[in-house]
Design a protein around this motif. Sequence first.
Motif, PDB file in Angstrom:
ATOM      1  N   VAL A  37       0.833  -1.202   0.000  1.00  0.00           N
ATOM      2  CA  VAL A  37       0.000   0.000   0.000  1.00  0.00           C
ATOM      3  C   VAL A  37       0.871   1.258   0.000  1.00  0.00           C
ATOM      4  N   GLU A  38       1.908   1.253   0.828  1.00  0.00           N
ATOM      5  CA  GLU A  38       2.781   2.436   0.905  1.00  0.00           C
ATOM      6  C   GLU A  38       3.477   2.671  -0.428  1.00  0.00           C
ATOM      7  N   ALA A  39       3.977   1.589  -1.007  1.00  0.00           N
ATOM      8  CA  ALA A  39       4.682   1.744  -2.279  1.00  0.00           C
ATOM      9  C   ALA A  39       3.729   2.278  -3.345  1.00  0.00           C
ATOM     10  N   LEU A  40       2.498   1.761  -3.363  1.00  0.00           N
ATOM     11  CA  LEU A  40       1.533   2.253  -4.348  1.00  0.00           C
ATOM     12  C   LEU A  40       1.243   3.733  -4.126  1.00  0.00           C
TER      13      LEU A  40
ATOM     14  N   PHE B 148      13.256   1.419  -7.596  1.00  0.00           N
ATOM     15  CA  PHE B 148      14.193   1.135  -6.509  1.00  0.00           C
ATOM     16  C   PHE B 148      14.914   2.369  -6.004  1.00  0.00           C
ATOM     17  N   ARG B 149      15.168   3.321  -6.884  1.00  0.00           N
ATOM     18  CA  ARG B 149      15.923   4.485  -6.441  1.00  0.00           C
ATOM     19  C   ARG B 149      14.998   5.578  -5.906  1.00  0.00           C
ATOM     20  N   HIS B 150      13.811   5.689  -6.499  1.00  0.00           N
ATOM     21  CA  HIS B 150      12.955   6.823  -6.133  1.00  0.00           C
ATOM     22  C   HIS B 150      11.777   6.425  -5.246  1.00  0.00           C
ATOM     23  N   ALA B 151      11.086   5.363  -5.629  1.00  0.00           N
ATOM     24  CA  ALA B 151       9.849   5.060  -4.900  1.00  0.00           C
ATOM     25  C   ALA B 151      10.115   4.343  -3.577  1.00  0.00           C
ATOM     26  N   PHE B 152      10.840   3.236  -3.614  1.00  0.00           N
ATOM     27  CA  PHE B 152      10.915   2.385  -2.429  1.00  0.00           C
ATOM     28  C   PHE B 152      11.551   3.030  -1.202  1.00  0.00           C
ATOM     29  N   PRO B 153      12.662   3.751  -1.348  1.00  0.00           N
ATOM     30  CA  PRO B 153      13.214   4.362  -0.121  1.00  0.00           C
ATOM     31  C   PRO B 153      12.202   5.258   0.571  1.00  0.00           C
ATOM     32  N   ASN B 154      11.294   5.851  -0.193  1.00  0.00           N
ATOM     33  CA  ASN B 154      10.327   6.744   0.418  1.00  0.00           C
ATOM     34  C   ASN B 154       9.103   6.018   0.961  1.00  0.00           C
ATOM     35  N   ALA B 155       9.003   4.734   0.641  1.00  0.00           N
ATOM     36  CA  ALA B 155       7.885   3.959   1.179  1.00  0.00           C
ATOM     37  C   ALA B 155       8.279   3.297   2.494  1.00  0.00           C
ATOM     38  N   LEU B 156       9.562   3.325   2.821  1.00  0.00           N
ATOM     39  CA  LEU B 156      10.043   2.587   3.987  1.00  0.00           C
ATOM     40  C   LEU B 156       9.578   3.197   5.306  1.00  0.00           C
TER      41      LEU B 156
END
Lengths: 673, 333, 322
Positions: free
Chosen positions: B219-222, B245-253
């Motif tokens: 949900v966070e990643a979406l 991997f560089r833009h979306a995921f670090p910000n979903a953590l």
Amino acid sequence: MRLTHWLNALRSPVGAVSATLLSAFIVLALIAPIIWGDAAEQTDPSALSQGPSAEHFLGTDGLGRDIWMRVLVATRTSLGLAVLATLIAVSIGTLLGVLPAVLGRRAGRLAVALVNLAVAFPALLLALFFAVIFGIGAKGAVLAIGIAGAPSFARLVQTNVAAVAGRDFVSAARVAGVGRVRLVFRHLLPNVGEPLVVNATVMAGGALLAFAGLSFLGIGVQPPTYDWGRLLGEGLSRIYLNPAAALAPGVAVVLAGLAFTLLGETIAQVVGLRTTARRGHLGVLPTLRRREPDEPTTTQPGSNGASVYDGVSTQHAAASTDGSTVRPDDAVLVARDLTVSFPGPRGWTHPVDGVDLTVHRGETVGIVGESGSGKSLTALAVARLAPEEAVVRASTLNFLGTSLPDRSDAELRRLLGTSMAMVFQDPMTSFNPSMRVGRQLAEVTRTHEGHSRRAAWDRAVDRLRKVRVPAAERRAAQYPHEFSGGMRQRAMIGMGLMSSPDLVIADEPTTALDVTVQRQVLRLLREVQRESGAAVVLISHDIAVVSQMCERIVVMYSGRVVEELPVDRLAEAAHPYTRALLGSVPDLATDVDRPLATIPGRPPDPGARPPGCAFAPRCAFADDTCTAPPVLEDVAPRQRAACWHPQSGPVAPSPLAGAEPAVDVPTRTGGQP
Amino acid sequence: MTAPPVAVTRRGGLPAGVRNPWLVFLGRRFARLVVSLAVLVTLAFLMIHLVPGDPVRAALGLTAPAELVEARRESLGLNDPLIVQYGNYLSGLFRGDLGVSMTSGVPVVDTIGQRLPASASLGLSAFVVIMVSAIPLGLAMAVLTRGGRRRGVELGFTSTSAMIAAIPEFLLAVGLIFVFAVTLGWLPVAGRGGLDSYLLPVLALSAGPTLVIARIVRVEALAVFGQDFVRTARAKRLPPWRVYFRHAFPNALTSTLTIGGLLLGSMIVGTVLVENVFAWPGMGMTIVQSILAKDYPLVQAAVLVYGLAVLLVNLMVDLLLAVVDPRSTIREA
Amino acid sequence: MKELEFRDVTVRFGTGHGTVTAVDGVDLTVPAGSVVGLVGESGSGKSTLAKAAVGLVPESGGEILLDGRPVRRTRGRRTLQMVFQDPYSSLNPRMSVGDSIAEAMPRGRGRKERRAEVARLLELVELDASRAGSLPGGLSGGQRQRVALARALAAEPEVILADEITSALDVSVQGAVLNLVRDLQRRLGLSILFISHNLSVVRYVSDLIAVMYLGRIVEFGPAAEVLSAPRHPYTQTLLDAAPRVGTSLDDAVPADRSELDGEPPSPHDPPSGCAFHRRCPYGPLVLPERTICAEDDPMTGADTRPHRAACHFAADLEVSIP
């Protein structure tokens, strides 16, 4: 309205399952102890600890009692205790949760701190702790689970209330002198009720499981009373002899827990906390109005009038766009009959509906329109950045001679990545917050031109310097939040300059900025355009901003282009909408002694666009002809308007510097074919 | 407001006015830990006094002779003034003396020292399993179902994970025992032995949290996929893997960690139930037995141990959050 | 209607090192029955000033007076009313339009009286009286803003504070709301503090204009004079920067100088002397001999200058154009 929502929810799989399960459990809870209560206590010394048999469906326990009946009878105790504990948790939680709002700042902060401290400990640990204090047994367990659940519910109430308390209507109520208690009950709680109900339901499921856990451990319900957890604990020790004795109460617990959780989901869906994107009865997308750009076609059977006009428009577009004024190879971007469609609950909507847009080399084009006019979506669509669920179609969509719809993203990556630059509205959110600005710039050339890390970084610093970010070397190593708004927007422009773009699309690039900063950013954009020779598409709701920057202005209304004109013809805009826009927005030359021109009504929803001219319901000149769709056609050299009653003469009251206010005589000149 | 200056001066001679956000954050977080610990210790101490009536009489039963009750009260120090008892309790804590079990007469510290490793090894294994499986699963699901794609996969994942996550760990444990130990006979039913004895308890403990965290990650990643800076990354025409991997995921953590931390806290306490299902000789068995036996010193100590474990996990999560998302650390400080 | 006076009002947020002075010793008067336009960039403190007046933000210093008496912060009738920027957040979605309006009315009225008053107010803001029963959800932004105006009027206020009431609206409905504000003001003789970042909008409704920069009023005077002969370079800059059909990006007076394209200063770290000196086209960046701008606070002696301008060179602003 509300009732039909509930009925619809019951028809959905989740709603149906939860309703069925829950009503079954409620019926069981009511009748099972009456019917089987005594039978479940009956000991059968001849059948101790037996497996399933014809006589005992799920076998017997150590005293020879029928396990199936005991599971059924235990429904009442299990559900009742869970609901009771939930009530305790919800009451205490709500009380604790609204305290900060009622008490005022200092005492409120204490309540928040208390809840924060308690929430850090898992509910089960709190329940064990309270079970020691309240003693072992059903009463102790209800209190323990209830109190243990309170902090997390209180936290939920607090966060929801705090979110609502920050909204202006609460401020307005306070300014109006509404007291704190009334504020809580009239303004705060009604607006947080839905998430609370949903969570209370889910919490009841959790309480049920917690009870089962405590009883299983022997800390909950004590003999001779029994609930599912107790039965499970008893059954587990004989799992080799009769697995059903352990599994049956377990299944009952899971099903009941599931019923509550699913009920919560259903409520959430009905009250709109969760959106279900259902692609129900969408039907087929209507075909594009024109398929071949140079060939008159009738594509809308059943509406003869419209198709005739379509034919006229096609011939016309071909003549004025491709023929007289410019050579096709001069165009950076050509979009013909661009349509963007979204699936909606009541079929497709088309926020962009048949837009033609041509941008020539080195040209500055402004797209003006109100929110909902489709101007930003048009830009995103030609840049292949429209949202995933959107369907973008066009009879022609060429960028630098390459037809975009025919290629995959991977094939276009290098072309678009180096030749098309985007600048977005909100510089606060358009940078990755967790990545240094310099690296965000550098990765463009690293990806598309294979620069080394060092070379790309140097280029990024150079570009930042180019867009006059002070101390570019140091700034490049900073994170976006360390930049001011204007500086971030410059950096965004710098990002577009990492390669040498042929087209810069700036979507409301200054809307989030102050006027003084706005001018700086616009000047920078113009400087970039002059130096690099890139074409610029500037999108704005502010016709004045666009007029200062662009040579040609495209006015959009409700997903369509209504007028296209060179900036020096603005004073003689032909479309009533363009004229109304110019007259209704005050500027520094507006006559303050006269009322502003106003446009009655509001822009239509793209899903409920009136037939024909979308502006007709708000237009002073509209008549029956306007129910047929007007087409963009020449009203003056290089000026085209989609209107049956194009106006002439200067716009009044004149917003133009130096121009005398002139009386506007509504003239109903031609336009009908 | 008081904590940050303390931290600054402690860390040696920083000029006044210089506020390293990291030091402020650490100072503040440390102060919060101390307050939480103080509350935990005080509550554990008060527990015995909050029990209505005479806790010793309750523990020994109504038939116990009055002299025995009195002697036990004396040995527990219950006849001293409350504040003296509190002082004794605290000094005992600092000496590592948690009292003596009322039932077995063994020092509580010894019991914990003997039982804790079994629980810790179980909890840590489950933790590792959760972390290794939940995040990749959630990310994969997010990428697969972005922008409303693959409705079938989405429905399958959300409904399956919701179902399994709705089963509490101890019921899952029962089910696993039935299938793998009773029916198939592959794995031991109960007890702590070799590696194979770990499989079922760890699986029971980690399945629920894994799926819940995977759902949160998805949900966070979406949500991050829909943000402006991801559109910027797409506008730069970066290859999809780089956008993700560089833009979306670090910000979903960030939010994943926040909620994941709370889940891990309850997972620790969840070991109590699972240990009881598997007759695992750890702290979980100890706390339940001591509650049933009204062995108050042992209960006190067990509550302390679990509370401490939860606080440490919370601390770890917060530190991790600060590393992953320095912005919010600075904002908070 | 009465006169609203801010006397040396200061608002600070935060404590210790993080203190931000959002409003810094503001003296401002809204004369009875007139409209004062308050203009400034985001972060200049203009909204905070209004919030301080209605008690949503505590002032750290100074006094807010109504006809010479401190504004009462008691229950019952509220003498100051505020209209907020975002019409989508300023109405309770769970309360009918009529209830929202009635709630703001002074206590002690009968049900029937209230209902009649709601109908009267709705008609006053050019809405159908039958709207009273509907929820805000069905209303457009412009209609909501009319309801918000009606609610403010329901309290029978002495002064209305309008905070950016048109900036969240679509351009095609802004004009109608502005017309309504002007019309109401003239018919009812309201005193209004009209806040906006948009100089053109402020110009259209105001009798007097106050220009705010970094928490201070830097220029104050009759609208026509302030706009035609500004005495503070910042006002001049705002006028230049306001986009206008028929003007060019280069129309700044004096001509474009990129070194002045600085960012607005942060209120965390206000510049010394004149807060505007680092962006000022008449300041030390352009005329190096004007070191006084970076050293002396131009607020001292502002009362003696034309338009109470907080500029050392207010008297000869036009003369000094290089």
